[in-house]
Write a protein that holds these residues in place. Structure first.
Motif, PDB file in Angstrom:
ATOM      1  N   GLY A   1       0.804  -1.220   0.000  1.00  0.00           N
ATOM      2  CA  GLY A   1       0.000   0.000   0.000  1.00  0.00           C
ATOM      3  C   GLY A   1       0.835   1.266   0.000  1.00  0.00           C
ATOM      4  N   TYR A   2       2.148   1.126   0.002  1.00  0.00           N
ATOM      5  CA  TYR A   2       3.033   2.295  -0.021  1.00  0.00           C
ATOM      6  C   TYR A   2       3.414   2.637  -1.467  1.00  0.00           C
ATOM      7  N   PRO A   3       3.593   3.927  -1.778  1.00  0.00           N
ATOM      8  CA  PRO A   3       3.929   4.307  -3.144  1.00  0.00           C
ATOM      9  C   PRO A   3       5.285   3.790  -3.612  1.00  0.00           C
ATOM     10  N   SER A   4       6.156   3.439  -2.685  1.00  0.00           N
ATOM     11  CA  SER A   4       7.470   2.908  -3.048  1.00  0.00           C
ATOM     12  C   SER A   4       7.411   1.419  -3.405  1.00  0.00           C
ATOM     13  N   ASP A   5       6.262   0.797  -3.173  1.00  0.00           N
ATOM     14  CA  ASP A   5       6.095  -0.637  -3.424  1.00  0.00           C
ATOM     15  C   ASP A   5       5.627  -0.860  -4.866  1.00  0.00           C
ATOM     16  N   GLU A   6       6.489  -1.470  -5.667  1.00  0.00           N
ATOM     17  CA  GLU A   6       6.175  -1.695  -7.082  1.00  0.00           C
ATOM     18  C   GLU A   6       4.932  -2.566  -7.248  1.00  0.00           C
ATOM     19  N   ARG A   7       4.717  -3.503  -6.323  1.00  0.00           N
ATOM     20  CA  ARG A   7       3.534  -4.365  -6.412  1.00  0.00           C
ATOM     21  C   ARG A   7       2.262  -3.533  -6.251  1.00  0.00           C
ATOM     22  N   THR A   8       2.274  -2.596  -5.327  1.00  0.00           N
ATOM     23  CA  THR A   8       1.120  -1.714  -5.124  1.00  0.00           C
ATOM     24  C   THR A   8       0.864  -0.869  -6.367  1.00  0.00           C
ATOM     25  N   VAL A   9       1.909  -0.279  -6.900  1.00  0.00           N
ATOM     26  CA  VAL A   9       1.790   0.568  -8.091  1.00  0.00           C
ATOM     27  C   VAL A   9       1.238  -0.251  -9.261  1.00  0.00           C
ATOM     28  N   THR A  10       1.758  -1.461  -9.436  1.00  0.00           N
ATOM     29  CA  THR A  10       1.290  -2.330 -10.522  1.00  0.00           C
ATOM     30  C   THR A  10      -0.174  -2.697 -10.331  1.00  0.00           C
ATOM     31  N   TRP A  11      -0.561  -3.024  -9.100  1.00  0.00           N
ATOM     32  CA  TRP A  11      -1.944  -3.421  -8.818  1.00  0.00           C
ATOM     33  C   TRP A  11      -2.912  -2.271  -9.145  1.00  0.00           C
ATOM     34  N   VAL A  12      -2.575  -1.067  -8.691  1.00  0.00           N
ATOM     35  CA  VAL A  12      -3.442   0.087  -8.966  1.00  0.00           C
ATOM     36  C   VAL A  12      -3.541   0.312 -10.471  1.00  0.00           C
ATOM     37  N   SER A  13      -2.419   0.229 -11.150  1.00  0.00           N
ATOM     38  CA  SER A  13      -2.404   0.428 -12.596  1.00  0.00           C
ATOM     39  C   SER A  13      -3.277  -0.610 -13.311  1.00  0.00           C
ATOM     40  N   GLU A  14      -3.184  -1.858 -12.871  1.00  0.00           N
ATOM     41  CA  GLU A  14      -3.968  -2.945 -13.490  1.00  0.00           C
ATOM     42  C   GLU A  14      -5.463  -2.771 -13.251  1.00  0.00           C
ATOM     43  N   ILE A  15      -5.848  -2.434 -12.051  1.00  0.00           N
ATOM     44  CA  ILE A  15      -7.273  -2.283 -11.756  1.00  0.00           C
ATOM     45  C   ILE A  15      -7.841  -1.074 -12.517  1.00  0.00           C
ATOM     46  N   HIS A  16      -7.028  -0.047 -12.682  1.00  0.00           N
ATOM     47  CA  HIS A  16      -7.443   1.115 -13.457  1.00  0.00           C
ATOM     48  C   HIS A  16      -7.667   0.738 -14.922  1.00  0.00           C
ATOM     49  N   ARG A  17      -6.734  -0.025 -15.494  1.00  0.00           N
ATOM     50  CA  ARG A  17      -6.857  -0.443 -16.893  1.00  0.00           C
ATOM     51  C   ARG A  17      -8.075  -1.330 -17.132  1.00  0.00           C
ATOM     52  N   SER A  18      -8.523  -2.039 -16.091  1.00  0.00           N
ATOM     53  CA  SER A  18      -9.683  -2.924 -16.247  1.00  0.00           C
ATOM     54  C   SER A  18     -11.001  -2.163 -16.099  1.00  0.00           C
ATOM     55  N   ASN A  19     -10.909  -0.829 -15.976  1.00  0.00           N
ATOM     56  CA  ASN A  19     -12.086   0.046 -15.856  1.00  0.00           C
ATOM     57  C   ASN A  19     -12.911  -0.201 -14.591  1.00  0.00           C
ATOM     58  N   GLU A  20     -12.269  -0.730 -13.570  1.00  0.00           N
ATOM     59  CA  GLU A  20     -12.925  -0.888 -12.266  1.00  0.00           C
ATOM     60  C   GLU A  20     -12.995   0.486 -11.596  1.00  0.00           C
ATOM     61  N   PRO A  21     -14.020   0.713 -10.776  1.00  0.00           N
ATOM     62  CA  PRO A  21     -14.019   1.969 -10.011  1.00  0.00           C
ATOM     63  C   PRO A  21     -12.875   1.944  -8.995  1.00  0.00           C
ATOM     64  N   PRO A  22     -12.421   3.104  -8.545  1.00  0.00           N
ATOM     65  CA  PRO A  22     -11.326   3.112  -7.573  1.00  0.00           C
ATOM     66  C   PRO A  22     -11.755   2.432  -6.276  1.00  0.00           C
ATOM     67  N   PRO A  23     -10.902   1.598  -5.723  1.00  0.00           N
ATOM     68  CA  PRO A  23     -11.252   0.940  -4.462  1.00  0.00           C
ATOM     69  C   PRO A  23     -11.385   1.958  -3.330  1.00  0.00           C
ATOM     70  N   PRO A  24     -12.243   1.699  -2.355  1.00  0.00           N
ATOM     71  CA  PRO A  24     -12.520   2.689  -1.301  1.00  0.00           C
ATOM     72  C   PRO A  24     -11.333   2.992  -0.394  1.00  0.00           C
ATOM     73  N   PHE A  25     -10.334   2.138  -0.383  1.00  0.00           N
ATOM     74  CA  PHE A  25      -9.186   2.357   0.501  1.00  0.00           C
ATOM     75  C   PHE A  25      -8.070   3.156  -0.180  1.00  0.00           C
ATOM     76  N   LEU A  26      -8.268   3.528  -1.441  1.00  0.00           N
ATOM     77  CA  LEU A  26      -7.236   4.225  -2.200  1.00  0.00           C
ATOM     78  C   LEU A  26      -7.276   5.726  -1.935  1.00  0.00           C
ATOM     79  N   ARG A  27      -6.124   6.302  -1.633  1.00  0.00           N
ATOM     80  CA  ARG A  27      -6.022   7.759  -1.535  1.00  0.00           C
ATOM     81  C   ARG A  27      -6.095   8.310  -2.947  1.00  0.00           C
ATOM     82  N   ARG A  28      -7.160   9.007  -3.237  1.00  0.00           N
ATOM     83  CA  ARG A  28      -7.363   9.504  -4.598  1.00  0.00           C
ATOM     84  C   ARG A  28      -6.443  10.689  -4.924  1.00  0.00           C
ATOM     85  N   SER A  29      -5.898  11.342  -3.920  1.00  0.00           N
ATOM     86  CA  SER A  29      -5.000  12.477  -4.146  1.00  0.00           C
ATOM     87  C   SER A  29      -3.528  12.055  -4.190  1.00  0.00           C
ATOM     88  N   TRP A  30      -3.282  10.763  -4.225  1.00  0.00           N
ATOM     89  CA  TRP A  30      -1.943  10.206  -4.307  1.00  0.00           C
ATOM     90  C   TRP A  30      -1.343  10.627  -5.646  1.00  0.00           C
TER      91      TRP A  30
END
Length: 196
Positions: A147-176
């Protein structure tokens, strides 16, 4: 964001240092888990404040932190502390003024979680609670990384869920800030209106 406070007697500080309590970032998860129960059992009291992502998206992070710290102090005031040590973030004048108004000595310093065992203990408590919250999220969403921005796995996961057109998950800081690059439709300016 998870912030914790731990009330400790002077006599307990040496014991906690002796058993290895130090800044949570310098401990393995296994060691933090081992120390967690000992810290809580030897404390006179503890308090935890969770700041939700939507609050962070709307407000200044330092201001949220100061309010959380003051809430922790307020919840432990019944123990009549004589001194409160706080890991300094920004100016911290709001916290210092609050402690002064209560007649409590303030020890508000940078890297207090590294140099003062009472802050190290609080950092361990906060980190264990955060780790467990991430585990709960993983049960629903799969491996999101740390869940940290320095974690490549987190960055990849967010990028993948975004590409799949899923809505942003509720635990995501949208101002990140990194969202501008990896998930631009999720990103909102700080203090912005959230459009789901």
């Amino acid at each position: 964001m998870v912030i914790a406070g731990v009330a400790l007697d002077e006599s307990t500080l040496g014991f906690l240092k002796e058993i290895g309590v130090k800044d949570s970032k310098k401990l393995s998860r296994k060691k933090r888990e081992e120390l967690f129960d000992v810290i809580l059992e030897t404390s006179s009291g503890f308090s935890v404040v969770k700041v939700e992502p939507e609050q962070i998206d709307r407000e200044n992070l330092n201001s949220l932190t100061y309010r959380a710290v003051n809430k922790i102090i307020s919840s432990l005031i019944y123990l009549n502390p004589t001194k409160v040590t706080v890991d300094k973030v920004g100016q911290e004048s709001e916290v210092i003024n609050y402690l002064n108004s209560l007649g409590i000595t303030s020890n508000v310093v940078h890297e207090a979680d590294v140099n003062f065992v009472e802050c190290s203990a609080a950092s361990v408590v906060a980190k264990v609670i955060r780790d467990r919250a991430i585990d709960e999220i993983k049960r629903t969403y799969g491996d999101i990384g740390s869940g940290y921005p320095s974690d490549e796995r987190t960055v990849t996961w967010v990028s993948e869920i975004h590409r799949s057109n899923e809505p942003p998950p509720p635990f995501l800081r949208r101002s990140w800030k990194i969202l501008k690059r990896i998930a631009p439709t999720y990103y909102v300016e700080k203090r912005g209106v959230l459009n789901w």
